[in-house]
Write a protein that holds these residues in place. Structure first.
Motif, mmCIF file in Angstrom:
data_model
loop_
_atom_site.group_PDB
_atom_site.id
_atom_site.type_symbol
_atom_site.label_atom_id
_atom_site.label_comp_id
_atom_site.label_asym_id
_atom_site.label_seq_id
_atom_site.Cartn_x
_atom_site.Cartn_y
_atom_site.Cartn_z
ATOM 1 N N ILE A 152 4.873 26.041 11.992
ATOM 2 C CA ILE A 152 3.848 27.100 12.029
ATOM 3 C C ILE A 152 3.135 27.038 13.382
ATOM 4 O O ILE A 152 2.783 28.060 13.956
ATOM 5 C CB ILE A 152 2.822 26.902 10.895
ATOM 6 N N ARG A 153 2.933 25.818 13.869
ATOM 7 C CA ARG A 153 2.231 25.662 15.140
ATOM 8 C C ARG A 153 2.995 26.329 16.293
ATOM 9 O O ARG A 153 2.398 26.987 17.143
ATOM 10 C CB ARG A 153 2.080 24.169 15.434
ATOM 11 N N THR B 77 2.706 27.550 2.942
ATOM 12 C CA THR B 77 2.144 28.859 2.580
ATOM 13 C C THR B 77 0.635 28.897 2.853
ATOM 14 O O THR B 77 0.101 29.925 3.261
ATOM 15 C CB THR B 77 2.429 29.246 1.109
ATOM 16 N N GLY B 78 -0.039 27.750 2.655
ATOM 17 C CA GLY B 78 -1.473 27.674 2.979
ATOM 18 C C GLY B 78 -1.695 27.902 4.470
ATOM 19 O O GLY B 78 -2.583 28.661 4.878
ATOM 20 N N LEU C 153 0.300 29.511 6.441
ATOM 21 C CA LEU C 153 0.645 30.901 6.775
ATOM 22 C C LEU C 153 -0.541 31.824 6.515
ATOM 23 O O LEU C 153 -0.786 32.765 7.260
ATOM 24 C CB LEU C 153 1.843 31.369 5.930
ATOM 25 N N LYS C 154 -1.281 31.523 5.449
ATOM 26 C CA LYS C 154 -2.459 32.347 5.138
ATOM 27 C C LYS C 154 -3.493 32.217 6.264
ATOM 28 O O LYS C 154 -4.077 33.215 6.708
ATOM 29 C CB LYS C 154 -3.048 31.898 3.784
ATOM 30 N N VAL C 155 -3.685 30.983 6.726
ATOM 31 C CA VAL C 155 -4.641 30.756 7.825
ATOM 32 C C VAL C 155 -4.152 31.488 9.081
ATOM 33 O O VAL C 155 -4.933 32.140 9.789
ATOM 34 C CB VAL C 155 -4.790 29.241 8.111
ATOM 35 N N LEU C 156 -2.840 31.415 9.316
ATOM 36 C CA LEU C 156 -2.262 32.068 10.492
ATOM 37 C C LEU C 156 -2.526 33.576 10.455
ATOM 38 O O LEU C 156 -2.937 34.176 11.454
ATOM 39 C CB LEU C 156 -0.745 31.792 10.530
ATOM 40 N N ALA C 157 -2.277 34.197 9.287
ATOM 41 C CA ALA C 157 -2.487 35.645 9.165
ATOM 42 C C ALA C 157 -3.945 35.997 9.440
ATOM 43 O O ALA C 157 -4.243 36.969 10.136
ATOM 44 C CB ALA C 157 -2.080 36.112 7.765
ATOM 45 N N LYS C 158 -4.865 35.175 8.924
ATOM 46 C CA LYS C 158 -6.293 35.456 9.119
ATOM 47 C C LYS C 158 -6.690 35.269 10.577
ATOM 48 O O LYS C 158 -7.473 36.021 11.138
ATOM 49 C CB LYS C 158 -7.137 34.539 8.223
ATOM 50 N N GLU D 53 2.265 32.569 -5.035
ATOM 51 C CA GLU D 53 1.357 33.342 -5.883
ATOM 52 C C GLU D 53 -0.098 33.096 -5.471
ATOM 53 O O GLU D 53 -0.915 33.998 -5.439
ATOM 54 C CB GLU D 53 1.568 32.940 -7.348
ATOM 55 N N ARG D 54 -0.387 31.842 -5.106
ATOM 56 C CA ARG D 54 -1.746 31.473 -4.714
ATOM 57 C C ARG D 54 -2.128 32.099 -3.371
ATOM 58 O O ARG D 54 -3.191 32.683 -3.216
ATOM 59 C CB ARG D 54 -1.837 29.939 -4.627
ATOM 60 N N ASP D 55 -1.233 31.983 -2.382
ATOM 61 C CA ASP D 55 -1.605 32.349 -1.016
ATOM 62 C C ASP D 55 -1.268 33.781 -0.616
ATOM 63 O O ASP D 55 -1.875 34.315 0.307
ATOM 64 C CB ASP D 55 -0.935 31.382 -0.024
#
Ligand code: ATP
Length: 451
Positions: free
Chosen positions: A289-290, A333-334, A336-341, A376-378
């Motif tokens: 992700i980095r 996935t957690g 990825l959520k931070v990345l999108a934000k 489902e969570r993220d």
């Protein structure tokens, strides 16, 4: 306190500078978290600032950096050899981002010491009242905090004002925020893909995940740059598919050069059309992700970024050790959520359905089919693409199963041939469990509206 006694970490500064001299990816990985004035050594401040300018111009090289700095450092060493030592020392330092907190922490401590000295001086001078000194100090403390954590709490009223402003603009000018998918019936269940949305597209192998994601990406790329991190196909294979879709000639025929005169013309037109969309393809079979983040930040700063597509979740490399696959995917996935934000763009991630899910009595996709409950969570939106035709073909009744079973199978196959369903399994802003049927053109790996 003398300058030498102030908190600093020269080893961390040298490590970051050496890594940034080595690759602009390393620089963009730290660029949004470090400012040149956070370096303690004045020469390091200069070097970092020159690297920033050169990376923004997109032409990093040791000689160019040296050419924009004094010829010698304060000890009389040639600048070129000083930079070469930084570069060489960076070879064994590991991840450059690990040094950022040390540099930022030392810089924040120096700022606090300076602030405390100013408060003391102000109090001793007796020119300002205590309240004024305290007000100045609290503003300066907020600055220190903002550098450490650039996000600040925002008033709900201010947020509502900007949301309502965007809504009014959409209403008056008919310009909607976010992006559509390019397929009207899909838009009905997905809505607009907005800044910070993490969207998962789940599907069985060969059901057309890559094709659908690419089609949506190309639509977005007509108005804003899109980055596709492709970990399954080469960039050339992606381009061949797009040429096929735009020209109507199959990928096989393109690769074998099997086309007639009219098709040759169609291919030329497709090639010209493909010069338009701002679609960037990065084909690397294993990315963290980095690393993806560093590429996105670099693109964002140089040409802008409208959307990120990652094909696919399973291939994203984790940097930490995990007990099992679930834990690894949950971390990814957690992140990825931070990345999108952080990027403030929609991020579309493809995920494979497990074979077990396809063996169920009712094989229609469900939200937990991807072997990663954290989807489902993220995920803000979770979609599934499902080609029952493909499933039926893989589950043809045994030749001794009897005429009735074979008849049923053939009727079902006829009903779903050349079709694909897209099902919304989760949506934060819309009714979930809606579905739409699209036409699937396998030889061109393309979806169209059903007529
Ligand atoms: N010339 C062709 N004629 C018919 N179908 C084709 C042709 N070329 C490709 N296809 C079909 O396209 C599908 C592949 O699409 P795509 O790669 O988008 O699927 P995917 O869901 O991303 O698959 P994977 O999980 O393997 O990456 C396969 O079902 C394949 O059979």
């Amino acid at each position: 306190m003398s300058r030498r006694e102030l908190p600093h970490n020269l080893a961390a500064e040298r490590a970051v500078l050496g890594a940034c001299l080595k690759s602009d990816t390393a620089f963009w990985g730290v660029a949004d978290r470090l400012r040149s004035d956070q370096f303690f050594h004045p020469l390091h401040q200069q070097v970092f600032s020159v690297i920033r300018d050169i990376c923004t111009e997109g032409r990093l090289s040791l000689s160019l950096v040296a050419s924009r700095l004094p010829a010698e450092d304060e000890e009389g060493r040639s600048m070129m050899s000083y930079l070469a030592v930084l570069l060489k020392d960076a070879e064994d330092v590991g991840s450059v981002e690990d040094f950022v907190p040390d540099i930022a922490e030392a810089a924040a401590r120096r700022q606090l010491i300076h602030l405390a000295e100013c408060v003391l001086k102000g109090v001793k001078a007796g020119e300002k009242g205590a309240m004024d000194i305290a007000a100045d100090a609290s503003a300066a403390i907020l600055d220190v905090m903002q550098v450490a954590s650039p996000k600040r709490p925002q008033r709900i009223g201010d947020l509502a004002q900007s949301v309502a402003g965007a809504a009014r603009m959409a209403n008056e000018r008919d310009v909607m925020p976010g992006f559509g998918t390019g397929l009207p019936s899909l838009d009905e269940i997905v809505g607009r893909m907005g800044a910070g949305d993490l969207i998962f597209l789940v599907g069985s192998q060969g059901d057309g995940k890559s094709a659908l994601a690419m089609q949506v990406g190309m639509h977005v790329a007509m108005s804003r740059p899109v980055l596709l991190c492709q970990m399954e196909m080469t960039a050339e294979q992606v381009a061949a598919r797009e040429l096929a879709a735009a020209s109507g000639i199959t990928v096989g025929d393109i690769q074998e050069g099997a086309f007639d005169f009219a098709q040759r013309d169609a291919m030329l037109q497709a090639q010209q059309w493909l010069a338009g969309p701002d679609m960037m393809v990065l084909d690397d079979s294993r990315m963290t992700i980095r690393q993806i983040r560093a590429h996105c930040i670099a693109l964002k700063r140089t040409r802008g970024l409208g959307m990120l597509i990652i094909d696919q979740l399973d291939k994203i490399k984790s940097e930490a050790r995990h007990k099992d696959r679930f834990e690894r995917l949950a971390e990814i996935t957690g992140d990825l959520k931070v990345l999108a934000k952080d990027l403030m763009v929609p991020v579309l991630v493809l995920a494979q359905r497990t074979r077990g899910a396809q063996r169920r009595d009712d094989p229609t996709p469900q939200i937990n089919d991807a072997d990663a409950p954290s989807i489902e969570r993220d995920g803000d939106i979770v979609l599934a693409v499902w080609r029952k035709e493909s499933w039926l073909r893989q589950n043809r009744p045994h030749k001794d199963a009897g005429a009735e079973k074979h008849g049923n199978w053939e009727t079902q196959l006829a009903l779903c041939a050349g079709k694909a369903q897209v099902i919304s399994l989760k949506h934060r802003r819309r009714k979930p469990f809606e579905e739409r049927t699209l036409k699937w053109i396998g030889k061109l790996t393309r979806f169209e509206e059903l007529t």
